[in-house]
Design a protein around this motif. Structure first.
Motif, mmCIF file in Angstrom:
data_model
loop_
_atom_site.group_PDB
_atom_site.id
_atom_site.type_symbol
_atom_site.label_atom_id
_atom_site.label_comp_id
_atom_site.label_asym_id
_atom_site.label_seq_id
_atom_site.Cartn_x
_atom_site.Cartn_y
_atom_site.Cartn_z
ATOM 1 N N ASN A 1 0.835 -1.201 0.000
ATOM 2 C CA ASN A 1 0.000 0.000 0.000
ATOM 3 C C ASN A 1 0.870 1.251 0.000
ATOM 4 O O ASN A 1 1.859 1.326 0.729
ATOM 5 C CB ASN A 1 -0.898 0.041 1.242
ATOM 6 C CG ASN A 1 -1.871 -1.118 1.298
ATOM 7 O OD1 ASN A 1 -2.286 -1.625 0.264
ATOM 8 N ND2 ASN A 1 -2.228 -1.538 2.503
ATOM 9 N N ILE A 2 0.484 2.230 -0.806
ATOM 10 C CA ILE A 2 1.111 3.548 -0.778
ATOM 11 C C ILE A 2 0.020 4.569 -0.448
ATOM 12 O O ILE A 2 -0.951 4.702 -1.184
ATOM 13 C CB ILE A 2 1.763 3.914 -2.137
ATOM 14 C CG1 ILE A 2 2.921 2.966 -2.458
ATOM 15 C CG2 ILE A 2 2.240 5.365 -2.124
ATOM 16 C CD1 ILE A 2 4.125 3.124 -1.555
ATOM 17 N N GLY A 3 0.170 5.253 0.668
ATOM 18 C CA GLY A 3 -0.787 6.293 1.035
ATOM 19 C C GLY A 3 -0.507 7.580 0.278
ATOM 20 O O GLY A 3 0.657 7.975 0.118
ATOM 21 N N VAL A 4 -1.557 8.223 -0.208
ATOM 22 C CA VAL A 4 -1.448 9.518 -0.886
ATOM 23 C C VAL A 4 -2.459 10.442 -0.208
ATOM 24 O O VAL A 4 -3.664 10.237 -0.312
ATOM 25 C CB VAL A 4 -1.742 9.419 -2.393
ATOM 26 C CG1 VAL A 4 -1.522 10.778 -3.064
ATOM 27 C CG2 VAL A 4 -0.883 8.343 -3.051
ATOM 28 N N LEU A 5 -1.956 11.440 0.505
ATOM 29 C CA LEU A 5 -2.820 12.312 1.305
ATOM 30 C C LEU A 5 -2.663 13.752 0.842
ATOM 31 O O LEU A 5 -1.555 14.296 0.825
ATOM 32 C CB LEU A 5 -2.446 12.185 2.781
ATOM 33 C CG LEU A 5 -3.193 13.048 3.797
ATOM 34 C CD1 LEU A 5 -4.693 12.882 3.664
ATOM 35 C CD2 LEU A 5 -2.740 12.715 5.212
ATOM 36 N N VAL A 6 -3.785 14.381 0.448
ATOM 37 C CA VAL A 6 -3.771 15.761 -0.053
ATOM 38 C C VAL A 6 -4.761 16.602 0.746
ATOM 39 O O VAL A 6 -5.695 16.076 1.354
ATOM 40 C CB VAL A 6 -4.119 15.818 -1.550
ATOM 41 C CG1 VAL A 6 -3.101 15.035 -2.370
ATOM 42 C CG2 VAL A 6 -5.527 15.305 -1.809
ATOM 43 N N PRO B 1 -8.413 21.374 -8.310
ATOM 44 C CA PRO B 1 -7.880 20.714 -9.512
ATOM 45 C C PRO B 1 -6.375 20.459 -9.457
ATOM 46 O O PRO B 1 -5.892 19.499 -10.049
ATOM 47 C CB PRO B 1 -8.238 21.691 -10.635
ATOM 48 C CG PRO B 1 -9.419 22.440 -10.118
ATOM 49 C CD PRO B 1 -9.186 22.584 -8.647
ATOM 50 N N PHE B 2 -5.621 21.315 -8.761
ATOM 51 C CA PHE B 2 -4.177 21.098 -8.658
ATOM 52 C C PHE B 2 -3.897 19.757 -7.987
ATOM 53 O O PHE B 2 -3.116 18.934 -8.473
ATOM 54 C CB PHE B 2 -3.519 22.235 -7.879
ATOM 55 C CG PHE B 2 -2.060 22.003 -7.579
ATOM 56 C CD1 PHE B 2 -1.091 22.244 -8.533
ATOM 57 C CD2 PHE B 2 -1.657 21.529 -6.336
ATOM 58 C CE1 PHE B 2 0.259 22.018 -8.259
ATOM 59 C CE2 PHE B 2 -0.320 21.295 -6.054
ATOM 60 C CZ PHE B 2 0.636 21.548 -7.025
ATOM 61 N N PHE B 3 -4.548 19.516 -6.845
ATOM 62 C CA PHE B 3 -4.290 18.284 -6.110
ATOM 63 C C PHE B 3 -4.900 17.067 -6.797
ATOM 64 O O PHE B 3 -4.321 15.978 -6.761
ATOM 65 C CB PHE B 3 -4.816 18.418 -4.680
ATOM 66 C CG PHE B 3 -4.055 19.410 -3.857
ATOM 67 C CD1 PHE B 3 -2.724 19.202 -3.560
ATOM 68 C CD2 PHE B 3 -4.659 20.565 -3.415
ATOM 69 C CE1 PHE B 3 -2.006 20.123 -2.817
ATOM 70 C CE2 PHE B 3 -3.959 21.499 -2.671
ATOM 71 C CZ PHE B 3 -2.624 21.275 -2.371
ATOM 72 N N SER B 4 -6.048 17.228 -7.425
ATOM 73 C CA SER B 4 -6.643 16.091 -8.121
ATOM 74 C C SER B 4 -5.781 15.667 -9.302
ATOM 75 O O SER B 4 -5.645 14.472 -9.584
ATOM 76 C CB SER B 4 -8.066 16.430 -8.582
ATOM 77 O OG SER B 4 -8.071 17.507 -9.491
ATOM 78 N N GLU B 5 -5.158 16.627 -9.971
ATOM 79 C CA GLU B 5 -4.313 16.298 -11.116
ATOM 80 C C GLU B 5 -3.037 15.607 -10.661
ATOM 81 O O GLU B 5 -2.626 14.585 -11.244
ATOM 82 C CB GLU B 5 -3.979 17.561 -11.906
ATOM 83 C CG GLU B 5 -3.131 17.318 -13.145
ATOM 84 C CD GLU B 5 -3.809 16.446 -14.182
ATOM 85 O OE1 GLU B 5 -3.092 15.838 -15.009
ATOM 86 O OE2 GLU B 5 -5.056 16.344 -14.166
ATOM 87 N N ILE B 6 -2.390 16.129 -9.618
ATOM 88 C CA ILE B 6 -1.182 15.478 -9.112
ATOM 89 C C ILE B 6 -1.512 14.092 -8.566
ATOM 90 O O ILE B 6 -0.800 13.118 -8.808
ATOM 91 C CB ILE B 6 -0.502 16.352 -8.042
ATOM 92 C CG1 ILE B 6 0.219 17.526 -8.709
ATOM 93 C CG2 ILE B 6 0.492 15.538 -7.219
ATOM 94 C CD1 ILE B 6 1.148 18.294 -7.806
ATOM 95 N N ALA B 7 -2.624 13.995 -7.799
ATOM 96 C CA ALA B 7 -3.008 12.706 -7.222
ATOM 97 C C ALA B 7 -3.272 11.673 -8.312
ATOM 98 O O ALA B 7 -2.918 10.494 -8.171
ATOM 99 C CB ALA B 7 -4.239 12.884 -6.342
#
Length: 344
Positions: free
Chosen positions: A66-71, A77-83
């Motif tokens: 598992n890799i956690g990705v927390l924004v 849109p900036f975070f949704s695109e990077i995520a």
């Protein structure tokens, strides 16, 4: 006749006639078990359509996939695109991304870190609220127990690495362009910003203006939160109507504020752009996905979404390959790129 539902791996092992440890070993790596056992397991899978509980399996491992990705906020849109880019890179590398949003709440960020602990991630990619808003002790404690790479906003004392944009360079690039192409810019931001890079943008603007021999003018909107467009429209519109800006050029702290201000200018019948009939110029920062479709299209600074996402993921994978550690904390900054459009 319908086959009975298999509830767990123990039941599947009993039905397949294979020991529980061998079945578990198969689901971790099919090639690691003998061919005869593999054929029995796969025949049982075809007959019963059993799917193991991946998260339950992970709880019994010291290291998971598992890799956690927390924004801070996936609605941005900036975070949704990077995520999105981070998620795809994790999947391609054989990891299972767990994407969490703090929905604009630093308290939720702390709770999300607790949730990730229970899932025993191999590592975590975190875009924090920053030193002013994040629970620094919670983030620090998490980084002591799990490989942690920060992106977008830096907390220098935390995590094994940071990847982001050189905001001092990017704001200076915009200020230089605006001073060169017309009247020097005023700066528009929120009085209580919710994103840590807003503080960097303000200080970078002031320093850049002073380097260019110009007087900085900072104007702050009341309120906070993540409703940037609404704040840009209402508070920015109020300042425009009052004639509060000292020059005809306005640099907004981010594109979402600028988009709101563009709507206010339209409402006030103020032509925006650099033509002879235009009254004001408006610029932003981030290259929001909608910025090219505003009217007029928004002049801005583009952050390299893909480079940030790929470097953050690759840095985390390198940490995992090196037994969870790097010789020293790393920081990687990518330069912003000026995008000249009709608004300024």
């Amino acid at each position: 006749m319908a086959q009975p539902k298999i509830r767990n791996m123990e039941e599947f092992a009993a039905i397949s006639g294979i020991s529980r440890p061998t079945v578990s070993k198969y689901f971790n790596d099919p090639d690691s078990v003998r061919a005869t056992s593999r054929k029995k397991i796969e025949a049982a899978l075809a007959k019963h359509a059993y799917e193991p509980n991946v998260f339950a399996m992970n709880q019994n491992r010291r290291k998971t996939k598992n890799i956690g990705v927390l924004v801070p906020n996936l609605a941005d849109p900036f975070f949704s695109e990077i995520a999105r880019r981070v998620e795809l890179a994790c999947i391609e590398a054989g990891y299972s991304p767990i994407l969490l949003s703090s929905h604009g709440s630093p308290d939720r960020e702390r709770d999300n870190l607790k949730s990730l602990r229970s899932l025993k991630p191999a590592g975590v990619l975190l875009a924090p609220f920053g030193r002013r808003l994040s629970d620094r002790e919670a983030v620090r404690a998490f980084s002591e127990d799990f490989p942690l790479v920060l992106f977008d906003a830096n907390m220098p004392e935390t995590g094994q690495a940071f990847v982001g944009t050189n905001h001092i360079q990017s704001i200076d690039l915009m200020v230089e362009y605006l001073c060169r192409s017309g009247e020097p810019p005023c700066f528009f931001e929120m009085k209580h910003p919710t994103h840590p890079n807003a503080f960097v943008h303000r200080h970078a603007y002031i320093e850049s203006m002073e380097r260019h021999g110009e007087t900085p003018h900072v104007h702050q909107a009341e309120g906070g939160g993540w409703n940037f467009e609404e704040i840009g429209s209402t508070e920015g519109g109020r300042l425009l109507a009052e004639g509060a800006f000292e020059t005809n050029t306005i640099l907004c702290s981010n594109d979402r504020l600028a988009i709101g201000m563009l709507s206010a200018a339209y409402r006030l019948h103020l032509p925006v752009g650099h033509g002879p009939d235009c009254k004001i110029r408006i610029a932003g920062h981030d290259d929001h996905p909608f910025s090219r479709f505003t009217c007029p299209p928004l002049t801005t600074i583009a952050q390299d979404y893909e480079a940030i996402a790929i470097r953050a993921v690759r840095t985390l994978f390198r940490i995992l390959e090196d037994a969870g550690h790097l010789p020293a904390r790393e920081e990687t900054l990518f330069e912003g790129r000026l995008i000249m459009r009709d608004s300024a």
